[in-house]
Design a protein around this motif. Sequence first.
Motif, short mmCIF file in Angstrom:
data_model
loop_
_atom_site.label_atom_id
_atom_site.label_comp_id
_atom_site.label_asym_id
_atom_site.label_seq_id
_atom_site.Cartn_x
_atom_site.Cartn_y
_atom_site.Cartn_z
N ALA A 33 32.85 38.56 43.78
CA ALA A 33 34.15 37.51 43.39
C ALA A 33 33.61 36.92 42.11
CB ALA A 33 34.58 36.46 44.40
N LYS A 34 32.40 36.50 41.84
CA LYS A 34 31.82 35.92 40.75
C LYS A 34 31.93 36.87 39.58
CE LYS A 34 28.67 32.90 42.86
NZ LYS A 34 27.25 32.65 43.16
N ASP A 35 31.74 38.15 39.66
CA ASP A 35 31.80 39.23 38.50
C ASP A 35 33.16 39.20 38.34
OD1 ASP A 35 29.09 39.49 38.91
OD2 ASP A 35 29.15 41.37 40.20
N LEU A 36 34.04 39.58 39.09
CA LEU A 36 35.51 39.82 38.83
C LEU A 36 36.00 38.62 37.97
CD1 LEU A 36 37.86 41.54 38.78
CD2 LEU A 36 38.29 40.85 41.12
N TYR A 37 35.62 37.20 38.36
CA TYR A 37 36.16 36.07 37.87
C TYR A 37 35.81 36.00 36.53
CZ TYR A 37 36.27 31.29 36.65
OH TYR A 37 36.33 29.96 35.95
N ASP A 38 34.35 36.36 36.03
CA ASP A 38 33.76 36.44 34.69
C ASP A 38 34.57 37.62 33.92
OD1 ASP A 38 32.09 34.42 35.20
OD2 ASP A 38 30.34 35.87 35.62
N LEU A 39 34.86 38.74 34.45
CA LEU A 39 35.80 39.56 33.77
C LEU A 39 37.13 38.99 33.40
CD1 LEU A 39 34.74 42.76 35.72
CD2 LEU A 39 34.01 42.15 33.37
N LEU A 40 37.74 38.65 34.54
CA LEU A 40 39.04 37.63 34.43
C LEU A 40 39.13 37.03 33.27
CD1 LEU A 40 40.23 37.50 37.85
CD2 LEU A 40 41.22 39.20 36.14
N ARG A 41 38.20 35.88 33.35
CA ARG A 41 38.23 34.92 32.44
C ARG A 41 38.07 35.18 30.83
NH1 ARG A 41 34.08 31.99 30.74
NH2 ARG A 41 32.12 32.60 31.70
N LEU A 83 39.40 39.63 47.60
CA LEU A 83 38.59 41.11 48.11
C LEU A 83 38.23 41.36 49.27
CD1 LEU A 83 35.96 40.22 45.02
CD2 LEU A 83 37.96 42.02 45.20
N HIS A 84 38.05 40.34 50.22
CA HIS A 84 37.58 40.54 51.65
C HIS A 84 38.80 41.53 52.31
CE1 HIS A 84 36.17 40.16 55.71
NE2 HIS A 84 37.13 39.36 56.11
N SER A 85 40.08 40.90 51.85
CA SER A 85 41.18 41.61 52.59
C SER A 85 41.12 43.13 52.01
CB SER A 85 42.61 40.81 52.26
OG SER A 85 42.35 39.41 52.72
N LEU A 86 41.24 43.25 50.89
CA LEU A 86 41.09 44.60 50.21
C LEU A 86 40.18 45.24 50.79
CD1 LEU A 86 41.88 43.97 46.40
CD2 LEU A 86 43.48 44.92 48.18
N LEU A 87 39.00 45.02 51.16
CA LEU A 87 37.94 45.67 51.79
C LEU A 87 38.38 46.07 53.33
CD1 LEU A 87 34.74 43.56 50.34
CD2 LEU A 87 35.41 46.23 49.90
#
Length: 161
Positions: A33-41, A83-87
Amino acid sequence: MPGRGKGYDLASHNLLPKVDGSKPYKKKVKQAAKDLYDLLRKDADVLASVGKPVVVNDKPRAVLTAFTPKNRESYLLALEHILHSLLYIASHLSKQLRYIGIPLNQDGYGQAAAYKNISFPAVQRVVYALHLFQFGGRPFLGIIPGTYDRVIPPDLKGMRK
């Protein structure tokens, strides 16, 4: 929230209201989630859409606001749940689940609701940002309007074959 097949179609699974699992699993989801957040922003498509309504299926939706450090934790929590739901869906392929049902109206959030610990504005912003974020030339998260038919929508029938 209606259960699978009790309100949404049979290919959907509701957004999971709690991130369950072992400590190592939760730690990996949190880091993802942290990695994806950094990519998104930092994403050019997301940044270019800030202050404008996000268009989904030729219909303008909510206006996307910038990802500010002030609300970082609520965005991270929303990303963890998504992410948890997708997993969960990816790990239960035999159930023929194809997508998660994420409420994009405020009714599902708040003290008496299923998602009382998740911020509605954070979920909404994250979902729209994930829709704008391109991964392999396609949106990371496609948005399909919800239906209450208990059959798989025709546009999803051949999706995972």
